[in-house]
Write a protein that holds these residues in place. Structure first.
Motif, PDB file in Angstrom:
ATOM      1  N   LYS A 260       0.815  -1.219   0.000  1.00  0.00           N
ATOM      2  CA  LYS A 260       0.000   0.000   0.000  1.00  0.00           C
ATOM      3  C   LYS A 260       0.853   1.276   0.000  1.00  0.00           C
ATOM      4  CE  LYS A 260      -4.077  -2.068   2.106  1.00  0.00           C
ATOM      5  NZ  LYS A 260      -3.803  -3.231   1.245  1.00  0.00           N
ATOM      6  N   ASP A 261       2.163   1.112   0.283  1.00  0.00           N
ATOM      7  CA  ASP A 261       3.017   2.290   0.456  1.00  0.00           C
ATOM      8  C   ASP A 261       3.871   2.576  -0.777  1.00  0.00           C
ATOM      9  OD1 ASP A 261       4.539   0.042   0.594  1.00  0.00           O
ATOM     10  OD2 ASP A 261       5.650   0.631   2.413  1.00  0.00           O
ATOM     11  N   ARG A 262       3.501   2.034  -1.909  1.00  0.00           N
ATOM     12  CA  ARG A 262       4.345   2.207  -3.104  1.00  0.00           C
ATOM     13  C   ARG A 262       3.526   1.940  -4.368  1.00  0.00           C
ATOM     14  NH1 ARG A 262       8.325  -2.361  -1.267  1.00  0.00           N
ATOM     15  NH2 ARG A 262       7.425  -1.699   0.693  1.00  0.00           N
ATOM     16  N   GLY A 263       4.147   2.172  -5.498  1.00  0.00           N
ATOM     17  CA  GLY A 263       3.474   1.897  -6.777  1.00  0.00           C
ATOM     18  C   GLY A 263       2.997   3.160  -7.478  1.00  0.00           C
ATOM     19  N   ARG A 264       2.878   4.273  -6.709  1.00  0.00           N
ATOM     20  CA  ARG A 264       2.453   5.535  -7.301  1.00  0.00           C
ATOM     21  C   ARG A 264       3.417   6.644  -6.866  1.00  0.00           C
ATOM     22  NH1 ARG A 264      -3.794   6.864  -6.801  1.00  0.00           N
ATOM     23  NH2 ARG A 264      -2.961   8.440  -8.235  1.00  0.00           N
ATOM     24  N   LEU A 265       3.265   7.786  -7.498  1.00  0.00           N
ATOM     25  CA  LEU A 265       4.026   8.966  -7.077  1.00  0.00           C
ATOM     26  C   LEU A 265       3.057   9.877  -6.333  1.00  0.00           C
ATOM     27  CD1 LEU A 265       6.075   9.818 -10.321  1.00  0.00           C
ATOM     28  CD2 LEU A 265       6.845   8.541  -8.311  1.00  0.00           C
ATOM     29  N   ALA A 266       3.123   9.833  -5.015  1.00  0.00           N
ATOM     30  CA  ALA A 266       2.200  10.663  -4.234  1.00  0.00           C
ATOM     31  C   ALA A 266       2.806  10.935  -2.872  1.00  0.00           C
ATOM     32  CB  ALA A 266       0.848   9.937  -4.086  1.00  0.00           C
ATOM     33  N   PRO A 267       2.528  12.078  -2.314  1.00  0.00           N
ATOM     34  CA  PRO A 267       3.071  12.404  -0.993  1.00  0.00           C
ATOM     35  C   PRO A 267       2.709  11.324   0.022  1.00  0.00           C
ATOM     36  CG  PRO A 267       2.072  14.339  -1.979  1.00  0.00           C
ATOM     37  CD  PRO A 267       1.732  13.185  -2.871  1.00  0.00           C
ATOM     38  N   GLY A 268       3.694  10.964   0.836  1.00  0.00           N
ATOM     39  CA  GLY A 268       3.458   9.966   1.868  1.00  0.00           C
ATOM     40  C   GLY A 268       3.908   8.571   1.471  1.00  0.00           C
ATOM     41  N   LEU A 269       4.038   8.337   0.158  1.00  0.00           N
ATOM     42  CA  LEU A 269       4.483   7.008  -0.281  1.00  0.00           C
ATOM     43  C   LEU A 269       6.008   6.942  -0.280  1.00  0.00           C
ATOM     44  CD1 LEU A 269       2.044   6.138  -3.221  1.00  0.00           C
ATOM     45  CD2 LEU A 269       1.802   5.709  -0.772  1.00  0.00           C
ATOM     46  N   ARG A 270       6.529   5.716  -0.386  1.00  0.00           N
ATOM     47  CA  ARG A 270       7.983   5.509  -0.412  1.00  0.00           C
ATOM     48  C   ARG A 270       8.611   6.293  -1.565  1.00  0.00           C
ATOM     49  NH1 ARG A 270      10.394   0.573   1.722  1.00  0.00           N
ATOM     50  NH2 ARG A 270      11.767   0.642  -0.095  1.00  0.00           N
ATOM     51  N   GLY A 271       9.783   6.789  -1.305  1.00  0.00           N
ATOM     52  CA  GLY A 271      10.516   7.504  -2.350  1.00  0.00           C
ATOM     53  C   GLY A 271      11.261   6.550  -3.259  1.00  0.00           C
ATOM     54  N   ASP A 272      10.514   5.623  -3.868  1.00  0.00           N
ATOM     55  CA  ASP A 272      11.074   4.638  -4.807  1.00  0.00           C
ATOM     56  C   ASP A 272      10.729   5.100  -6.214  1.00  0.00           C
ATOM     57  OD1 ASP A 272      11.752   3.209  -2.563  1.00  0.00           O
ATOM     58  OD2 ASP A 272      10.215   1.661  -2.839  1.00  0.00           O
ATOM     59  N   VAL A 273      11.749   5.419  -6.991  1.00  0.00           N
ATOM     60  CA  VAL A 273      11.519   6.078  -8.272  1.00  0.00           C
ATOM     61  C   VAL A 273      12.483   5.527  -9.309  1.00  0.00           C
ATOM     62  CG1 VAL A 273      11.524   8.315  -9.450  1.00  0.00           C
ATOM     63  CG2 VAL A 273      10.836   8.182  -7.048  1.00  0.00           C
ATOM     64  N   VAL A 274      12.026   5.462 -10.549  1.00  0.00           N
ATOM     65  CA  VAL A 274      12.923   5.102 -11.638  1.00  0.00           C
ATOM     66  C   VAL A 274      12.869   6.183 -12.712  1.00  0.00           C
ATOM     67  CG1 VAL A 274      11.165   3.557 -12.638  1.00  0.00           C
ATOM     68  CG2 VAL A 274      13.519   3.359 -13.388  1.00  0.00           C
ATOM     69  N   LEU A 275      14.051   6.523 -13.251  1.00  0.00           N
ATOM     70  CA  LEU A 275      14.151   7.500 -14.328  1.00  0.00           C
ATOM     71  C   LEU A 275      14.545   6.746 -15.598  1.00  0.00           C
ATOM     72  CD1 LEU A 275      14.426   9.251 -11.754  1.00  0.00           C
ATOM     73  CD2 LEU A 275      16.107  10.635 -12.988  1.00  0.00           C
ATOM     74  N   PHE A 276      13.772   6.938 -16.655  1.00  0.00           N
ATOM     75  CA  PHE A 276      14.141   6.235 -17.889  1.00  0.00           C
ATOM     76  C   PHE A 276      13.858   7.079 -19.109  1.00  0.00           C
ATOM     77  CE2 PHE A 276       9.813   4.757 -16.824  1.00  0.00           C
ATOM     78  CZ  PHE A 276       9.127   5.073 -17.982  1.00  0.00           C
ATOM     79  N   ASP A 277      14.470   6.590 -20.192  1.00  0.00           N
ATOM     80  CA  ASP A 277      14.238   7.148 -21.516  1.00  0.00           C
ATOM     81  C   ASP A 277      13.464   6.058 -22.246  1.00  0.00           C
ATOM     82  OD1 ASP A 277      14.417   7.599 -24.227  1.00  0.00           O
ATOM     83  OD2 ASP A 277      16.496   8.306 -24.179  1.00  0.00           O
ATOM     84  N   SER A 278      12.240   6.338 -22.634  1.00  0.00           N
ATOM     85  CA  SER A 278      11.415   5.263 -23.180  1.00  0.00           C
ATOM     86  C   SER A 278      11.652   5.042 -24.663  1.00  0.00           C
ATOM     87  CB  SER A 278       9.937   5.556 -22.943  1.00  0.00           C
ATOM     88  OG  SER A 278       9.548   6.689 -23.691  1.00  0.00           O
ATOM     89  N   GLU A 279      12.389   5.922 -25.302  1.00  0.00           N
ATOM     90  CA  GLU A 279      12.482   5.830 -26.758  1.00  0.00           C
ATOM     91  C   GLU A 279      13.835   5.405 -27.301  1.00  0.00           C
ATOM     92  OE1 GLU A 279      10.804   9.515 -28.043  1.00  0.00           O
ATOM     93  OE2 GLU A 279       8.834   8.856 -27.318  1.00  0.00           O
ATOM     94  N   SER A 280      14.912   5.605 -26.549  1.00  0.00           N
ATOM     95  CA  SER A 280      16.223   5.272 -27.116  1.00  0.00           C
ATOM     96  C   SER A 280      16.298   3.770 -27.375  1.00  0.00           C
ATOM     97  CB  SER A 280      17.328   5.700 -26.160  1.00  0.00           C
ATOM     98  OG  SER A 280      17.421   4.789 -25.095  1.00  0.00           O
TER      99      SER A 280
END
Lengths: 429, 320
Positions: free
Chosen positions: A367-387
């Motif tokens: 319940k504490d992850r899977g989205r980007l929203a205040p209060g959730l875990r700071g688990d993030v991925v940065l990607f380039d979807s086209e290269s």
């Protein structure tokens, strides 16, 4: 101690449940998301995401890190590096280690090791039965208390109907799903690939897709009786998806996952590879019709999650003949680009990300992850979807090399992975 | 002999008949015909391959195929050694890559490999420079057997175009069946298969064969039949109720052959289970060419060895 504060600036944020991409900064403090808005100023380390997409970290419901017991293939350290490189911030480790993860001590050991390594949030799928022997129920209550998120004898199907009934009934009190490796082994004994005209031509013993369908049909019949929650691991054939689609329509508590390789490849690959055991996995690569049904299942929401079934084996272990070689391929580092290459012609990026984030989160109740929203875990991925780039397995962080995608042109590149505000893969640019 | 003019095969390995062209098959058969004459001479040796080293690597027990290869190698004056690798070393998980490296290190020019696993010679061939000849891989192919069957059929039927050849028995687990199907179709024959439904593999029609529902229908149309050796069990699983019932339903007997063409040819890759798949009266009758197959097998293996080695031999002579 690494900082758990981070400002990710200049990227395009995508939340799988929100409407569209938006250009904004994302602020993580003490490992949790605290703000998403344009032009945040904060006195914390900055990760420049200009030109990149910023997504919730990926969640993999199905990995084999081989520790304890087979550390020459992989261990929690190398497996965690693969996860981070693949954009995964949460992985769920299957219990078929040696000894198996079938009691609270073994579960705690693995969770603790992963914490020491600190590159991915590892959770355990505990064994359904002691020693994965298919007879005595494991202490699910103790394992749930130790942090198990589901139960499975993965690698081995639960074939005895009475045992499956008890497992579904008993697990109900913990609100945790039973994950089935659906394979009627009476139909697959000695098998090495999907059974079809291609296995006949190659002279390899077949594993007919009905072996999966039969077990899923049996298990579905037990759900109204038991009230248990049911998740099918690595679905591979069209008729399984059809059964699950109907079960879902009836309101039964079912979910399922698909591997990147079952989305991207079919049995023709076995014919083309000259008996390369890096195309041997269980369930095997299926027919073109089955593969199309997997894609359709992702499009229409029958399939909840893309899960890698990351299963490392050393080259010399694979190179003992196709029939004798062990099943399985690695997949954490290629999962996103394989999924992007295969699915983006059929669905939006947001829908694809759902299969890697909110979809798996809801299956195992994160319940504490899977989205980007205040209060959730700071688990993030940065990607380039086209290269686009040609994948080389020599770049892997795994101890093994058994990828089915070596030399393949793939779309999408993971640039950085952030776990609770710490950059665990990639560089600050 | 015009052997030195033979162009050789433009491939390193012989792994299966599926990948051979009709031209390549004809080259092998024509070359075999010349070697076949040598086998009837008082001195049965040709000094064609002195200094060429061959290792016979048999991971699965075999008497006649191995003997046939060894004899063919001796007739060509090649140096050959036999390595009987016990099945247990496979169970111990011996890496084919290690095997390849070791053989390579011994400077062997050609490897003849028999293996219980389909594709094992393919993996070996991909990793070494030495020539590889498949002497039977799992349930996949047995190309020299397929070639000697073609040779024997052509010797007796003249041309295979439009001829109907039926393979009877355990099609599912037979490498002989697969090599026969590919070779026969390449040579223009019509191929049928027949056996208990449990021994007819899924999708066999995709290889371009007709499946006969009864042996009577198969026999009625056949110009030649290839009767396979039957085994009750495969990996411990019984595939039909009993050899007695098999003999009753599918055994090739004189009574059954009454519906067949008078001159129907009977082939069998050996060893025969007498009075199970093949009645002794049929096996020993004039229509049976089973012993010719065995003799032709030596000539075929000489031809394959010789033709694959041509390039290597010529390069070696240029150096010397």
């Amino acid at each position: 101690m690494h900082s758990r504060d981070l400002l990710i600036s200049g990227g395009r944020l995508v939340d799988p449940e929100a409407d569209e991409l938006r250009r904004a900064d994302l602020l993580i403090r003490d490992g949790k998301v605290v703000a998403l808005s344009p032009n945040i100023n904060a006195d914390v380390p900055v990760l420049d995401a200009t030109g990149l997409i910023v997504s919730p970290g990926f969640i993999d419901l199905h990995v084999h890190f081989r520790e304890p017991g087979q550390e020459w293939k992989e261990d929690i350290d190398s497996g965690s590096r693969c996860a981070a490189a693949g954009g995964f911030t949460t992985v769920c480790a299957m219990p078929n280690t040696d000894p198996p993860l079938h009691d609270q001590e073994s579960v705690r050991f693995v969770v603790e090791r992963a914490r020491e390594v600190g590159l991915v949030d590892l959770h355990v799928v505990g064994a359904v039965t002691t020693d994965l022997a298919g007879t005595i129920l494991s202490p699910m209550g103790e394992m749930a208390a130790a942090g198990c998120v589901a139960f499975s004898d993965d690698g081995r199907p639960i074939l005895d109907s009475g045992l499956m009934r008890r497992a579904l009934e008993y697990s109900r009190q913990f609100y945790l799903p039973i994950v089935q490796h659906a394979e009627d082994t009476g139909l697959t004994r000695g098998g090495a690939m999907n059974e079809s005209a291609i296995s006949t031509k190659l002279g390899l013993t077949g594993m007919h897709s009905s072996a999966e369908e039969i077990v899923v049909a049996r298990d579905l019949a037990l759900l109204p009786l038991t009230g248990g929650r049911y998740h099918v691991a690595h679905t591979s054939c069209a008729r399984t998806i059809e059964l699950l689609r109907r079960a879902r329509a009836e309101g039964l508590p079912v979910s399922c996952e698909v591997t990147p390789h079952h989305l991207a490849l079919d049995e023709q690959a076995v014919s083309d590879c000259d008996y390369d055991a890096n195309y041997k996995m269980n369930p095997p690569l299926r027919s073109v019709v089955d593969r199309e049904a997997m894609i359709q299942g992702c499009v229409d929401g029958t399939i909840d999650a893309i899960a890698t079934d990351h299963a490392p084996h050393l080259p010399d272990e694979k190179e003992i003949g196709f029939s004798a070689a062990p099943f399985g391929v690695i997949g954490l580092e290629t999962a996103f680009s394989v999924a992007a290459t295969t699915l983006l012609p059929h669905m939006s990026l947001r829908d694809l990300l759902r299969l890697l984030t909110t979809g798996p989160a809801s299956v195992f109740g994160f319940k504490d992850r899977g989205r980007l929203a205040p209060g959730l875990r700071g688990d993030v991925v940065l990607f380039d979807s086209e290269s686009e780039a040609v994948y080389s397995v020599e770049s892997t962080h795994s101890k093994s090399r058994n990828s089915a995608f070596d030399g393949m042109r793939l779309q999408g590149k993971i640039v950085a992975t952030v776990l609770e505000g710490r950059v665990v893969f990639g560089e600050s640019r | 002999m015009k052997l030195n003019d033979a162009p050789g095969l433009d491939r390193k390995d012989l792994l299966g008949l599926e990948e051979l062209s009709e031209r390549e098959i004809r080259l092998i058969l024509d070359t075999a015909r010349e070697f076949r004459e040598v086998l009837d001479r008082p001195i049965k040796t040709v000094p064609a391959m002195r200094g060429f080293t061959i290792a016979n690597l048999f991971y699965e027990s075999s008497t006649r195929t191995r003997m046939s290869f060894e004899l063919a190698q001796k007739r060509l004056t090649a140096d050959s050694i036999g390595l009987a690798v016990t099945a247990s070393s496979v169970k111990k998980g011996e890496s084919l890559r290690d095997t390849a490296r070791n053989i390579e290190a011994m400077r062997v020019d050609m490897i003849v490999m028999r293996h219980s696993q389909s594709g094992a010679p393919h993996r070996l061939a991909a990793q070494i420079d030495a020539h590889v000849v498949n002497a039977g891989d799992g349930c996949h192919e047995h190309p020299t057997q397929g070639l000697l069957d073609l040779y024997t059929l052509l010797e007796n039927l003249g041309d295979l175009r439009g001829k109907r050849i039926v393979i009877i028995g355990d099609i599912a687990h037979s490498r002989v069946a697969r090599s026969n199907i590919h070779g026969l179709r390449r040579m223009g024959a019509q191929v049928g298969v027949c056996g208990p439904p449990t021994l007819i593999p899924v999708g066999i029609e995709d290889l371009g064969v007709t499946v006969y529902p009864t042996i009577e229908e198969a026999l009625a149309e056949a110009d030649a039949i290839n009767v396979l050796r039957i085994q009750l069990e495969r990996i411990g699983v019984p595939l039909f109720p009993s050899t007695r019932e098999y003999a009753r339903l599918f055994g090739v007997t004189p009574a059954r052959l009454e519906v067949a063409k008078r001159e129907v040819l009977v082939l069998h890759p050996g060893p025969i289970n007498r009075n199970v798949e093949l009645d002794s009266r049929v096996a020993d009758a004039p229509g049976a060419v089973i012993l010719s197959q065995v003799t032709n097998g030596v000539a075929i293996r000489m031809a394959v060895t010789y033709l694959l080695a041509q390039k290597t031999m010529k390069a070696a002579h240029a150096l010397a």
